[in-house]
Scaffold this active site. Structure first.
Site, PDB file in Angstrom:
ATOM      1  N   SER A  15       0.812  -1.229   0.000  1.00 14.96           N
ATOM      2  CA  SER A  15       0.000   0.000   0.000  1.00 14.96           C
ATOM      3  C   SER A  15       0.839   1.270   0.000  1.00 14.96           C
ATOM      4  O   SER A  15       0.365   2.324   0.408  1.00 14.96           O
ATOM      5  CB  SER A  15      -0.937   0.003   1.209  1.00 14.96           C
ATOM      6  OG  SER A  15      -0.271  -0.343   2.401  1.00 14.96           O
ATOM      7  N   THR A  16       2.072   1.192  -0.477  1.00 12.16           N
ATOM      8  CA  THR A  16       2.912   2.395  -0.492  1.00 12.16           C
ATOM      9  C   THR A  16       2.741   3.221  -1.759  1.00 12.16           C
ATOM     10  O   THR A  16       3.293   4.318  -1.864  1.00 12.16           O
ATOM     11  CB  THR A  16       4.402   2.018  -0.332  1.00 12.16           C
ATOM     12  OG1 THR A  16       4.779   1.137  -1.403  1.00 12.16           O
ATOM     13  CG2 THR A  16       4.644   1.328   1.000  1.00 12.16           C
ATOM     14  N   GLY A  18       0.251   3.581  -5.801  1.00  7.66           N
ATOM     15  CA  GLY A  18      -0.738   3.066  -6.737  1.00  7.66           C
ATOM     16  C   GLY A  18      -2.086   2.769  -6.127  1.00  7.66           C
ATOM     17  O   GLY A  18      -2.595   3.501  -5.271  1.00  7.66           O
ATOM     18  N   ILE A  19      -2.701   1.667  -6.557  1.00  7.60           N
ATOM     19  CA  ILE A  19      -4.026   1.287  -6.096  1.00  7.60           C
ATOM     20  C   ILE A  19      -4.022   1.040  -4.594  1.00  7.60           C
ATOM     21  O   ILE A  19      -4.945   1.451  -3.881  1.00  7.60           O
ATOM     22  CB  ILE A  19      -4.519   0.046  -6.859  1.00  7.60           C
ATOM     23  CG1 ILE A  19      -4.809   0.406  -8.331  1.00  7.60           C
ATOM     24  CG2 ILE A  19      -5.773  -0.530  -6.214  1.00  7.60           C
ATOM     25  CD1 ILE A  19      -5.133  -0.789  -9.208  1.00  7.60           C
ATOM     26  N   GLY A  20      -2.998   0.387  -4.083  1.00  2.49           N
ATOM     27  CA  GLY A  20      -2.940   0.095  -2.655  1.00  2.49           C
ATOM     28  C   GLY A  20      -2.940   1.351  -1.808  1.00  2.49           C
ATOM     29  O   GLY A  20      -3.625   1.428  -0.774  1.00  2.49           O
ATOM     30  N   SER A 141      -7.913  -8.766 -11.198  1.00  4.15           N
ATOM     31  CA  SER A 141      -7.713  -7.988 -12.425  1.00  4.15           C
ATOM     32  C   SER A 141      -8.688  -8.469 -13.482  1.00  4.15           C
ATOM     33  O   SER A 141      -9.124  -9.630 -13.461  1.00  4.15           O
ATOM     34  CB  SER A 141      -6.282  -8.167 -12.930  1.00  4.15           C
ATOM     35  OG  SER A 141      -6.127  -7.664 -14.243  1.00  4.15           O
ATOM     36  N   TYR A 154       0.687 -14.141 -15.539  1.00  5.44           N
ATOM     37  CA  TYR A 154      -0.021 -13.189 -14.686  1.00  5.44           C
ATOM     38  C   TYR A 154      -1.511 -13.505 -14.641  1.00  5.44           C
ATOM     39  O   TYR A 154      -2.132 -13.558 -13.565  1.00  5.44           O
ATOM     40  CB  TYR A 154       0.208 -11.777 -15.218  1.00  5.44           C
ATOM     41  CG  TYR A 154      -0.618 -10.702 -14.546  1.00  5.44           C
ATOM     42  CD1 TYR A 154      -0.320 -10.264 -13.261  1.00  5.44           C
ATOM     43  CD2 TYR A 154      -1.699 -10.107 -15.207  1.00  5.44           C
ATOM     44  CE1 TYR A 154      -1.081  -9.265 -12.653  1.00  5.44           C
ATOM     45  CE2 TYR A 154      -2.444  -9.109 -14.606  1.00  5.44           C
ATOM     46  CZ  TYR A 154      -2.131  -8.694 -13.325  1.00  5.44           C
ATOM     47  OH  TYR A 154      -2.880  -7.711 -12.728  1.00  5.44           O
TER      48      TYR A 154
END
Length: 264
Positions: A15-16, A18-20, A141, A154
């Site tokens: 969570s550092t 982007g989305i997080g 995703s 992926y």
């Protein structure tokens, strides 16, 4: 509808940025105490300070742990005591031809994208059961249902997350703990920005315009015909972490801009 999560503790892996990071911010805005996670002390502290700059009253903790193996997951587990919300956001991605993808690459993707969520859920969900309330979210995703030909490795891990989420939801049936997957499509995340950085510099176009052209060429089924913002993805996640979403469990919730070409 006002979503409040006062008194709840949320762990958002990776969570550092982007989305997080957007998810962590959204949960903090609703009053939750948020545990930020990243690979290093520097990145987690930087994320914490960035959030505090926008939300001075946010209740934040940080844990540095690399979730690509069992040891890193255990480091995170040992550093948290009791959470009400678990957002399994840790993941890696990148294009690579199927015939050039070696076993170690497959293993790295499996450990990071799938097993991190398995390990954190096994360790942290039982206390949610005991309290009769909890939220687990897997950030999957659209590639889980629309497997990219240049990222088969992926896509397989993202499909596995859907099975994991659905199965865990059924295992927790009637417990007050819900489990859902959220499926972003092309999103203006840090990773996407890095991927198109050279084209932005070469063309002089904005990131948004390059993203729009990428989607036209590579995701022509997109209904919104643009990339989503990280905040738009976070909005869905915050909702499924709320009391208002209590009747939603075992679901795969798309924030893909309509890329997946079906009505389900």
């Amino acid at each position: 509808m006002e979503i409040r999560l006062d008194g709840k503790t949320a762990l958002v892996s990776a969570s550092t940025g982007g989305i997080g990071f957007a998810i962590a911010k959204g949960l903090a805005e609703c009053g939750a105490k948020v545990i930020l996670n990243g690979r290093s002390e520097q990145s987690t502290e930087r994320a914490k300070q960035a959030l505090l700059a926008e939300l001075p009253d946010a209740k934040l903790e940080t844990v540095a742990a690399d979730l690509s193996d069992a040891q890193g997951c255990q480091t995170l587990i040992d550093s948290v005591s009791d959470v009400d919300i678990l957002v399994n956001n840790a993941g890696i991605y990148g294009p690579l031809d199927f015939f050039e993808t070696d076993d170690q690459t497959w293993e790295n993707y499996w450990q990071t994208n799938v097993m991190s969520g398995v390990r954190l859920s096994k360790a942290l969900v039982k206390s949610m059961q005991d309290k009769g309330w909890g939220r687990v979210v897997f950030i999957s995703s659209e590639s889980s249902r629309n497997i990219p030909s240049d990222m088969v490795h992926y896509g397989v891990t993202k499909t596995a997350q859907l099975a994991l989420s659905r199965g865990l939801a059924k295992r927790l049936a009637g417990s007050g703990v819900t489990v859902n997957s959220v499926l972003p499509g092309p999103t203006l995340s840090d990773g996407f920005r890095a991927m198109v950085d050279e084209e932005v510099k070469r063309s002089g176009k904005s990131v948004e315009q390059v993203a729009k052209e990428f989607i036209a060429a590579n995701r022509p089924s997109s209904v919104i015909q643009r990339a989503a913002t990280v905040e738009e993805v976070a909005n869905m996640v915050v909702y499924v972490c709320s009391q208002q979403s209590a009747a939603t469990s075992g679901a795969s919730l798309r924030v893909d801009g309509g890329v997946v070409d079906d009505i389900a």
